[in-house]
Design a protein around this motif. Structure first.
Motif, PDB file in Angstrom:
ATOM      1  N   THR A 132       0.847  -1.196   0.000  1.00 38.64           N
ATOM      2  CA  THR A 132       0.000   0.000   0.000  1.00 38.64           C
ATOM      3  C   THR A 132       0.884   1.248   0.000  1.00 38.64           C
ATOM      4  OG1 THR A 132      -0.078   0.072   2.422  1.00 38.64           O
ATOM      5  CG2 THR A 132      -1.840  -1.139   1.285  1.00 38.64           C
ATOM      6  N   VAL A 133       0.321   2.349  -0.465  1.00 39.30           N
ATOM      7  CA  VAL A 133       1.046   3.620  -0.444  1.00 39.30           C
ATOM      8  C   VAL A 133       0.140   4.684   0.165  1.00 39.30           C
ATOM      9  CG1 VAL A 133       2.582   3.144  -2.386  1.00 39.30           C
ATOM     10  CG2 VAL A 133       0.318   4.082  -2.825  1.00 39.30           C
ATOM     11  N   ASP A 134       0.755   5.637   0.835  1.00 40.00           N
ATOM     12  CA  ASP A 134       0.019   6.762   1.408  1.00 40.00           C
ATOM     13  C   ASP A 134       0.330   8.020   0.620  1.00 40.00           C
ATOM     14  OD1 ASP A 134      -0.652   4.965   3.374  1.00 40.00           O
ATOM     15  OD2 ASP A 134       0.547   5.921   4.954  1.00 40.00           O
ATOM     16  N   VAL A 135      -0.671   8.836   0.381  1.00 37.73           N
ATOM     17  CA  VAL A 135      -0.419  10.194  -0.083  1.00 37.73           C
ATOM     18  C   VAL A 135      -0.873  11.110   1.040  1.00 37.73           C
ATOM     19  CG1 VAL A 135      -2.639  10.294  -1.331  1.00 37.73           C
ATOM     20  CG2 VAL A 135      -0.845  11.966  -1.822  1.00 37.73           C
ATOM     21  N   VAL A 136       0.074  11.893   1.549  1.00 33.01           N
ATOM     22  CA  VAL A 136      -0.211  12.839   2.624  1.00 33.01           C
ATOM     23  C   VAL A 136      -0.173  14.236   2.014  1.00 33.01           C
ATOM     24  CG1 VAL A 136       0.467  13.714   4.881  1.00 33.01           C
ATOM     25  CG2 VAL A 136       0.857  11.309   4.315  1.00 33.01           C
ATOM     26  N   LEU A 137      -1.313  14.869   1.934  1.00 29.98           N
ATOM     27  CA  LEU A 137      -1.405  16.184   1.316  1.00 29.98           C
ATOM     28  C   LEU A 137      -0.857  17.243   2.253  1.00 29.98           C
ATOM     29  CD1 LEU A 137      -5.064  15.825  -0.009  1.00 29.98           C
ATOM     30  CD2 LEU A 137      -2.933  15.286  -1.216  1.00 29.98           C
ATOM     31  N   GLY A 138       0.108  18.021   1.765  1.00 31.25           N
ATOM     32  CA  GLY A 138       0.676  19.095   2.565  1.00 31.25           C
ATOM     33  C   GLY A 138       0.149  20.443   2.115  1.00 31.25           C
ATOM     34  N   LYS A 139       0.542  21.480   2.839  1.00 33.58           N
ATOM     35  CA  LYS A 139       0.039  22.817   2.552  1.00 33.58           C
ATOM     36  C   LYS A 139       0.522  23.366   1.209  1.00 33.58           C
ATOM     37  CE  LYS A 139       1.348  24.320   6.640  1.00 33.58           C
ATOM     38  NZ  LYS A 139       1.618  25.239   7.771  1.00 33.58           N
ATOM     39  N   ASN A 140       1.528  22.722   0.608  1.00 34.82           N
ATOM     40  CA  ASN A 140       1.966  23.166  -0.723  1.00 34.82           C
ATOM     41  C   ASN A 140       1.179  22.487  -1.840  1.00 34.82           C
ATOM     42  OD1 ASN A 140       2.978  20.563  -0.705  1.00 34.82           O
ATOM     43  ND2 ASN A 140       5.101  21.134  -1.126  1.00 34.82           N
ATOM     44  N   PHE A 141       0.181  21.659  -1.456  1.00 31.93           N
ATOM     45  CA  PHE A 141      -0.623  20.978  -2.471  1.00 31.93           C
ATOM     46  C   PHE A 141      -1.561  21.959  -3.158  1.00 31.93           C
ATOM     47  CE2 PHE A 141      -4.707  19.073  -3.599  1.00 31.93           C
ATOM     48  CZ  PHE A 141      -4.299  18.171  -4.566  1.00 31.93           C
ATOM     49  N   GLU A 142      -1.638  21.876  -4.486  1.00 31.86           N
ATOM     50  CA  GLU A 142      -2.571  22.704  -5.248  1.00 31.86           C
ATOM     51  C   GLU A 142      -3.537  21.826  -6.038  1.00 31.86           C
ATOM     52  OE1 GLU A 142      -0.352  25.470  -7.570  1.00 31.86           O
ATOM     53  OE2 GLU A 142       0.366  26.595  -5.821  1.00 31.86           O
ATOM     54  N   ASN A 143      -3.016  21.113  -7.014  1.00 35.65           N
ATOM     55  CA  ASN A 143      -3.854  20.236  -7.828  1.00 35.65           C
ATOM     56  C   ASN A 143      -3.050  19.024  -8.264  1.00 35.65           C
ATOM     57  OD1 ASN A 143      -6.428  21.775  -8.184  1.00 35.65           O
ATOM     58  ND2 ASN A 143      -5.062  23.285  -9.098  1.00 35.65           N
ATOM     59  N   LEU A 144      -3.751  17.960  -8.628  1.00 32.35           N
ATOM     60  CA  LEU A 144      -3.074  16.824  -9.235  1.00 32.35           C
ATOM     61  C   LEU A 144      -2.646  17.211 -10.646  1.00 32.35           C
ATOM     62  CD1 LEU A 144      -5.291  15.471  -7.152  1.00 32.35           C
ATOM     63  CD2 LEU A 144      -4.572  13.375  -8.289  1.00 32.35           C
ATOM     64  N   VAL A 145      -1.689  16.465 -11.172  1.00 35.70           N
ATOM     65  CA  VAL A 145      -1.276  16.661 -12.559  1.00 35.70           C
ATOM     66  C   VAL A 145      -2.438  16.275 -13.462  1.00 35.70           C
ATOM     67  CG1 VAL A 145       0.335  15.878 -14.347  1.00 35.70           C
ATOM     68  CG2 VAL A 145       1.139  16.190 -11.993  1.00 35.70           C
ATOM     69  N   ASP A 146      -2.689  17.067 -14.493  1.00 33.44           N
ATOM     70  CA  ASP A 146      -3.738  16.709 -15.449  1.00 33.44           C
ATOM     71  C   ASP A 146      -3.486  15.300 -15.969  1.00 33.44           C
ATOM     72  OD1 ASP A 146      -4.935  19.154 -15.162  1.00 33.44           O
ATOM     73  OD2 ASP A 146      -3.998  20.046 -16.932  1.00 33.44           O
ATOM     74  N   GLU A 147      -4.547  14.523 -16.044  1.00 33.80           N
ATOM     75  CA  GLU A 147      -4.381  13.107 -16.385  1.00 33.80           C
ATOM     76  C   GLU A 147      -3.683  12.912 -17.724  1.00 33.80           C
ATOM     77  OE1 GLU A 147      -6.977   8.972 -16.142  1.00 33.80           O
ATOM     78  OE2 GLU A 147      -8.004  10.910 -16.154  1.00 33.80           O
ATOM     79  N   GLU A 148      -3.998  13.784 -18.696  1.00 34.05           N
ATOM     80  CA  GLU A 148      -3.369  13.630 -20.011  1.00 34.05           C
ATOM     81  C   GLU A 148      -1.882  13.981 -20.005  1.00 34.05           C
ATOM     82  OE1 GLU A 148      -5.552  17.634 -19.966  1.00 34.05           O
ATOM     83  OE2 GLU A 148      -5.908  15.559 -19.322  1.00 34.05           O
ATOM     84  N   LEU A 149      -1.421  14.618 -18.915  1.00 32.78           N
ATOM     85  CA  LEU A 149      -0.013  15.002 -18.819  1.00 32.78           C
ATOM     86  C   LEU A 149       0.797  14.042 -17.950  1.00 32.78           C
ATOM     87  CD1 LEU A 149      -0.359  18.881 -18.374  1.00 32.78           C
ATOM     88  CD2 LEU A 149       0.041  17.598 -20.484  1.00 32.78           C
ATOM     89  N   VAL A 150       0.138  13.043 -17.375  1.00 33.04           N
ATOM     90  CA  VAL A 150       0.842  12.095 -16.508  1.00 33.04           C
ATOM     91  C   VAL A 150       1.907  11.339 -17.291  1.00 33.04           C
ATOM     92  CG1 VAL A 150       0.585  10.005 -15.130  1.00 33.04           C
ATOM     93  CG2 VAL A 150      -1.057  11.871 -14.890  1.00 33.04           C
ATOM     94  N   GLY A 151       1.566  10.895 -18.471  1.00 29.52           N
ATOM     95  CA  GLY A 151       2.560  10.309 -19.367  1.00 29.52           C
ATOM     96  C   GLY A 151       3.011   8.900 -19.054  1.00 29.52           C
ATOM     97  N   LEU A 152       2.226   8.131 -18.316  1.00 30.47           N
ATOM     98  CA  LEU A 152       2.604   6.747 -18.036  1.00 30.47           C
ATOM     99  C   LEU A 152       2.039   5.820 -19.103  1.00 30.47           C
ATOM    100  CD1 LEU A 152       2.128   6.396 -14.163  1.00 30.47           C
ATOM    101  CD2 LEU A 152       4.202   6.923 -15.452  1.00 30.47           C
ATOM    102  N   ASP A 153       2.855   4.844 -19.481  1.00 30.74           N
ATOM    103  CA  ASP A 153       2.460   3.828 -20.451  1.00 30.74           C
ATOM    104  C   ASP A 153       2.789   2.481 -19.838  1.00 30.74           C
ATOM    105  OD1 ASP A 153       2.373   1.929 -22.531  1.00 30.74           O
ATOM    106  OD2 ASP A 153       2.823   3.439 -24.048  1.00 30.74           O
TER     107      ASP A 153
END
Length: 215
Positions: free
Chosen positions: A148-169
């Protein structure tokens, strides 16, 4: 007339000097600005400043999103961001298994500056896969035994990367981060344990945060 002009110009010069000194003080951080400093870059927490990212074994492929089990913790101090991240990650295909606020052992909400993704030795590829959806998260190795992985949102969080810009294949290996180190050289930290055990509780049964107000 000349004396009046001299007084006026003198006052204007004095006003400009005082304004300049005030602006310099705000810019350097000596004085807090009287407005929301949303453009100011929030510094990384001291305890995370020296955290290194692990290098991936050559040929490591992204993990199918449905196989990445994520715990989402809101450490921003702002209600609704955890729930919003859960919704977005779920829509992108990730499996969110837990949602909650970042809390200390007494159950009191705490905040942190940096957004981080925590993982164990079994979840390095999962962490990299999730990290591609966040702008510059810090990867933190801990002593959990599962993937499992945790994502801990900090105060510098703004937005997720746009899905089309993630670039994973799924057929293209992941790239290790710059200045990464061998995972064997990293010292795992203690995994975060919520004050109230919530193991095996489906995400939809966890009390949802209030959605952020529009506008």
């Amino acid at each position: 007339m000349h004396e009046r002009q001299a007084v006026i110009f003198g006052l204007l010069v004095a006003f400009l000097v005082i304004t300049g000194i005030g602006a310099l003080a705000v810019y350097t951080g000596a004085v807090d600005a009287p407005f929301n400093k949303g453009f100011t870059t929030i510094q990384v927490d001291g305890e995370l400043a020296d955290v290194k990212s692990p290098c991936l074994p050559e040929g490591t492929l992204p993990v199918a999103y449905a196989d990445v089990q994520v715990r989402v913790f809101n450490g921003t101090g702002k209600g609704g961001l955890g729930a919003a991240n859960q919704e977005i990650l779920t829509n992108r295909g990730f499996t969110v298994v837990l949602l909650g606020d970042l809390e200390d052992t007494a159950g009191k909400n705490i905040t942190q500056d940096a957004t981080q993704i925590s993982y164990g030795l079994a979840g390095v590829a999962q962490a990299y896969t999730l990290a591609a959806h966040y702008p510059s998260p810090i990867l933190v190795l801990d002593d959990r035994a599962d993937a499992t992985v945790d994502v801990v949102l900090g105060k510098n969080f703004e937005n997720l990367v746009d899905e089309e810009l993630v670039g994973l294949d799924g057929a293209v290996p992941l790239e290790s981060r710059k200045d990464c180190v061998a995972v064997e050289t990293l010292t795992p930290r203690a995994a975060y344990v919520p004050p109230v055990p919530a193991a095996d509780v489906p995400a939809e049964e966890v009390p949802a945060e209030e959605a952020p107000a529009e506008g």
